[in-house]
Design a protein around this motif. Sequence first.
Motif, mmCIF file in Angstrom:
data_model
loop_
_atom_site.group_PDB
_atom_site.id
_atom_site.type_symbol
_atom_site.label_atom_id
_atom_site.label_comp_id
_atom_site.label_asym_id
_atom_site.label_seq_id
_atom_site.Cartn_x
_atom_site.Cartn_y
_atom_site.Cartn_z
ATOM 1 N N SER A 28 43.599 36.805 37.379
ATOM 2 C CA SER A 28 43.543 36.806 38.840
ATOM 3 C C SER A 28 42.187 37.262 39.385
ATOM 4 O O SER A 28 41.985 37.289 40.598
ATOM 5 C CB SER A 28 44.636 37.728 39.399
ATOM 6 N N THR A 29 41.251 37.632 38.497
ATOM 7 C CA THR A 29 39.960 38.131 38.946
ATOM 8 C C THR A 29 39.176 37.060 39.705
ATOM 9 O O THR A 29 39.021 35.934 39.224
ATOM 10 C CB THR A 29 39.122 38.613 37.753
ATOM 11 N N ALA A 58 34.629 47.080 41.971
ATOM 12 C CA ALA A 58 35.654 46.037 42.165
ATOM 13 C C ALA A 58 36.511 45.846 40.919
ATOM 14 O O ALA A 58 37.694 45.496 41.014
ATOM 15 C CB ALA A 58 34.984 44.727 42.551
ATOM 16 N N ASP A 60 38.638 44.599 37.933
ATOM 17 C CA ASP A 60 39.340 43.347 37.672
ATOM 18 C C ASP A 60 39.627 42.535 38.926
ATOM 19 O O ASP A 60 40.040 41.385 38.834
ATOM 20 C CB ASP A 60 40.672 43.628 36.955
ATOM 21 N N ARG A 61 39.402 43.113 40.074
ATOM 22 C CA ARG A 61 39.673 42.357 41.311
ATOM 23 C C ARG A 61 38.609 41.290 41.571
ATOM 24 O O ARG A 61 38.918 40.205 42.039
ATOM 25 C CB ARG A 61 39.761 43.299 42.506
ATOM 26 N N MET A 62 37.321 41.619 41.246
ATOM 27 C CA MET A 62 36.252 40.659 41.507
ATOM 28 C C MET A 62 35.026 41.015 40.675
ATOM 29 O O MET A 62 34.711 42.191 40.498
ATOM 30 C CB MET A 62 35.894 40.640 42.993
ATOM 31 N N ASP A 255 38.865 44.244 52.322
ATOM 32 C CA ASP A 255 38.241 45.382 51.653
ATOM 33 C C ASP A 255 37.130 44.951 50.697
ATOM 34 O O ASP A 255 36.126 45.649 50.538
ATOM 35 C CB ASP A 255 39.292 46.241 50.927
ATOM 36 N N LEU A 256 37.275 43.767 50.072
ATOM 37 C CA LEU A 256 36.202 43.272 49.218
ATOM 38 C C LEU A 256 35.007 42.795 50.046
ATOM 39 O O LEU A 256 33.853 42.930 49.619
ATOM 40 C CB LEU A 256 36.707 42.147 48.313
#
Length: 344
Positions: A28-29, A58, A60-62, A255-256
Amino acid sequence: MTTRRKFLTSAGAGALAAPLATPALAQSTITWRMQTYAGAALAEHVIKPAVDMFNKIAGDRMQIELFFADQLVPTGELFRAMQRGTIDAVQSDDDSMASPTEVTVFGGYFPFASRYSLDVPVLFNQYGLNEIWDEEYSKVGVKHISAGAWDPCHFATKDPIHSLEDLKGKRVFTFPTAGRFLTQFGVVPVTLPWEDIEVAVQTGELDGIAWSGITEDYTVGWADVTNYFLTNNISGAWAGSFFANMDRWNELPEDLQTLFRVCCDQSHYYRQWWYWGGEASLRVNGTKMQLTTIPDAEWQQVEDAALVFWDEIAAESPTKAKVVEIFKKYNADMAKAGRPYRYT
């Protein structure tokens, strides 16, 4: 030069263009590809710390994969690649990446628009340039995220420059708008890939460079192939920005988006002190280039010509006229404010 470019494309691309190392990522990154105008040595300062910071926070989110000058596409094609989504984000000035907007001419080094690096963020954040840039880029599907200052623009040359006469016929690597301005003084602007500049000076294809201050000359190796540094400059700070493909930007959670902006601001802050201190230190302590100066009375011709150039640009469109009026208003305010904002 052709052989060098072929080498950089084939052999060098794998080593130099390698993105930032990242751990194994979740499916999902979110992943972005970002290209900077800067070559590898310069990018270590002007962008990599901010990208490293973003990736660390960030997780694993991005993650952002960072590529250097001309590694995915030539710098002059950065805008189109970002607009198409081939690249998700870009760090560059408007002028170098040939963005099709009314503000493109003001990116990079617009002659004497600034005297000091702090002028640039004040112009954007307090004098209305942010709103103009946002409107112009929104029209063409690109998000203008943040503008900041880099180093002043000086000549680094093989032969000494002591007068305006010495500039005549000099083949110089510089920015499009700066080159357009400097032609009236006999300078011959030359466009080459960033990575080829050092070799071009060595082979005589270039007589000099008007692309940076002395900090970059030392950092990227140009101080090793030039002999003289002219202390007069045509602008107090390079104006550059972070941009993103509009669709990719809008897909990010709020938030990103905020984290990305914070890391851009950290990059701007880092450059403020890195360049400001570096320019002074290398003039005083540097050993690779001899300093030369054109007398103030003679250099005034260049400053006076810049104001004529401003009016020529303003006549091209209402938007350009609005930006020029902001420059005039700002510089008049600084002159009235006096020391330390302006000394003359």
